[in-house]
Design a protein around this motif. Sequence first.
Motif, PDB file in Angstrom:
ATOM      1  N   THR A   1      23.342 -17.527 -27.457  1.00  0.00           N
ATOM      2  CA  THR A   1      22.089 -16.835 -27.778  1.00  0.00           C
ATOM      3  C   THR A   1      20.970 -17.282 -26.854  1.00  0.00           C
ATOM      4  O   THR A   1      20.192 -16.457 -26.354  1.00  0.00           O
ATOM      5  N   LEU A   2      20.867 -18.576 -26.610  1.00  0.00           N
ATOM      6  CA  LEU A   2      19.810 -19.081 -25.736  1.00  0.00           C
ATOM      7  C   LEU A   2      19.973 -18.553 -24.314  1.00  0.00           C
ATOM      8  O   LEU A   2      18.992 -18.207 -23.647  1.00  0.00           O
TER       9      LEU A   2
ATOM     10  N   SER B   1      13.474 -11.742 -25.085  1.00  0.00           N
ATOM     11  CA  SER B   1      13.730 -13.086 -25.602  1.00  0.00           C
ATOM     12  C   SER B   1      13.417 -13.166 -27.087  1.00  0.00           C
ATOM     13  O   SER B   1      14.193 -13.709 -27.883  1.00  0.00           O
TER      14      SER B   1
ATOM     15  N   ASP C   1      24.356 -21.707 -27.911  1.00  0.00           N
ATOM     16  CA  ASP C   1      24.145 -21.708 -26.460  1.00  0.00           C
ATOM     17  C   ASP C   1      24.218 -20.287 -25.918  1.00  0.00           C
ATOM     18  O   ASP C   1      23.470 -19.925 -24.989  1.00  0.00           O
TER      19      ASP C   1
ATOM     20  N   LEU D   1      16.322 -13.864 -30.214  1.00  0.00           N
ATOM     21  CA  LEU D   1      16.198 -14.985 -31.150  1.00  0.00           C
ATOM     22  C   LEU D   1      16.008 -14.494 -32.581  1.00  0.00           C
ATOM     23  O   LEU D   1      16.637 -15.000 -33.518  1.00  0.00           O
TER      24      LEU D   1
ATOM     25  N   ARG E   1      18.751 -22.798 -35.720  1.00  0.00           N
ATOM     26  CA  ARG E   1      19.675 -23.421 -34.775  1.00  0.00           C
ATOM     27  C   ARG E   1      20.360 -22.304 -33.999  1.00  0.00           C
ATOM     28  O   ARG E   1      21.172 -21.571 -34.554  1.00  0.00           O
ATOM     29  N   PHE E   2      20.022 -22.183 -32.729  1.00  0.00           N
ATOM     30  CA  PHE E   2      20.541 -21.100 -31.916  1.00  0.00           C
ATOM     31  C   PHE E   2      21.744 -21.572 -31.102  1.00  0.00           C
ATOM     32  O   PHE E   2      21.757 -22.683 -30.580  1.00  0.00           O
TER      33      PHE E   2
ATOM     34  N   GLU F   1       6.505 -18.844 -22.458  1.00  0.00           N
ATOM     35  CA  GLU F   1       7.438 -19.203 -21.386  1.00  0.00           C
ATOM     36  C   GLU F   1       6.855 -20.281 -20.476  1.00  0.00           C
ATOM     37  O   GLU F   1       7.581 -21.159 -19.990  1.00  0.00           O
TER      38      GLU F   1
ATOM     39  N   GLU G   1      11.438 -19.898 -36.199  1.00  0.00           N
ATOM     40  CA  GLU G   1      12.172 -20.278 -34.979  1.00  0.00           C
ATOM     41  C   GLU G   1      12.390 -21.781 -34.896  1.00  0.00           C
ATOM     42  O   GLU G   1      13.465 -22.250 -34.496  1.00  0.00           O
TER      43      GLU G   1
ATOM     44  N   ALA H   1      18.921 -14.935 -24.306  1.00  0.00           N
ATOM     45  CA  ALA H   1      17.466 -14.810 -24.404  1.00  0.00           C
ATOM     46  C   ALA H   1      16.786 -14.990 -23.056  1.00  0.00           C
ATOM     47  O   ALA H   1      15.722 -14.418 -22.802  1.00  0.00           O
ATOM     48  N   GLU H   2      17.379 -15.775 -22.180  1.00  0.00           N
ATOM     49  CA  GLU H   2      16.776 -16.049 -20.874  1.00  0.00           C
ATOM     50  C   GLU H   2      16.903 -14.873 -19.906  1.00  0.00           C
ATOM     51  O   GLU H   2      16.244 -14.855 -18.870  1.00  0.00           O
TER      52      GLU H   2
ATOM     53  N   GLU I   1       7.141 -23.627 -22.320  1.00  0.00           N
ATOM     54  CA  GLU I   1       8.527 -24.034 -22.469  1.00  0.00           C
ATOM     55  C   GLU I   1       9.111 -24.513 -21.151  1.00  0.00           C
ATOM     56  O   GLU I   1      10.048 -25.309 -21.128  1.00  0.00           O
TER      57      GLU I   1
END
Length: 305
Positions: A266-267, A145, A264, A149, A261-262, A205, A257, A270-271, A208
């Motif tokens: 990329t996010l 992750s 969708d 990012l 602005r990441f 994590e 971070e 990352a998951e 979040e």
Amino acid sequence: MNETSPIWLLGAPFSGSAWVAGCLHQHPQLYALPQLDLLLADTIGDALKVFELGQGTHGQGLRRAVAWLMYQRQDDQGIRLANAWLAERAEWSCKQLIELFAQTVAPRRLVIPDDDAALRPVAYLRIQAISPQPQILHLTRHPWSQGVLLHQWSREHVFIPLDYKDHSFIPPQVEPQLPWFAANQNLLNWRAQWPAAQSAQLRSEDFESNNHEAAARLCQWLDIQDDPAVLEAMRDPRDWVFAQPGPTLAPAGLDAEAQARFSDRTLALAEQQRLDTALPWRADGQGFADATLALAEALGYAQRV
């Protein structure tokens, strides 16, 4: 443990320090500041010189903190006042400044995030000079992750720290696992020199995902309130005064971070949090280095979180 000494929230770059600091600030017994970058020097004057020479946003968090704590302002005039206030105290040690901040927010306890200090062993000595018995929260994030990012962020910036790059390539290539490994290994080495009561690992994590159990464990470790209302308040840091961009003269002040602005895509990538496959930021199809895998396991990261 000295209940008036700061709590240092330290981790690798892109470990989520701004989000976690904001969550901790929602606790009525804690007061989180933005990134002060004071571990770069021993005095305010020397820190200001480092900020002036730097190519990034170093020092903006410090100016925002002074503007708020001393003048209750987060506008350009507040930053001007903060600049003058700091210049007048150039001979102060950074320890004196942090002690003043601690007195200003008392009886709440300072939380100082820094996602750069763990890359510099000298920061360990400066923390000890400020807090002879430091209490450290070792903030971690899965290396996949963090890497995803950091890699996207690096593609949008000209200035990239040298220790983010693999210099075996020509030209050098950004390799996120390098700062991830260096920061986390340094922190484990530092923690090994302190009693267990002085340091704990905290996974970004868990915060979040609004994990009340993780927040409760942290509160118990810090010996502060952990009732349900407090844990619920710690879920969302968006009303933290430093969570929003600052004024024109100091718009930053949090980790890189928090200002990125990441996409969708990329996010979502990352998951995935993989350890056993080719890394999406490498063109050579290589996966994590053996040392990275061993450290990830030591920090409690299995194939999936």
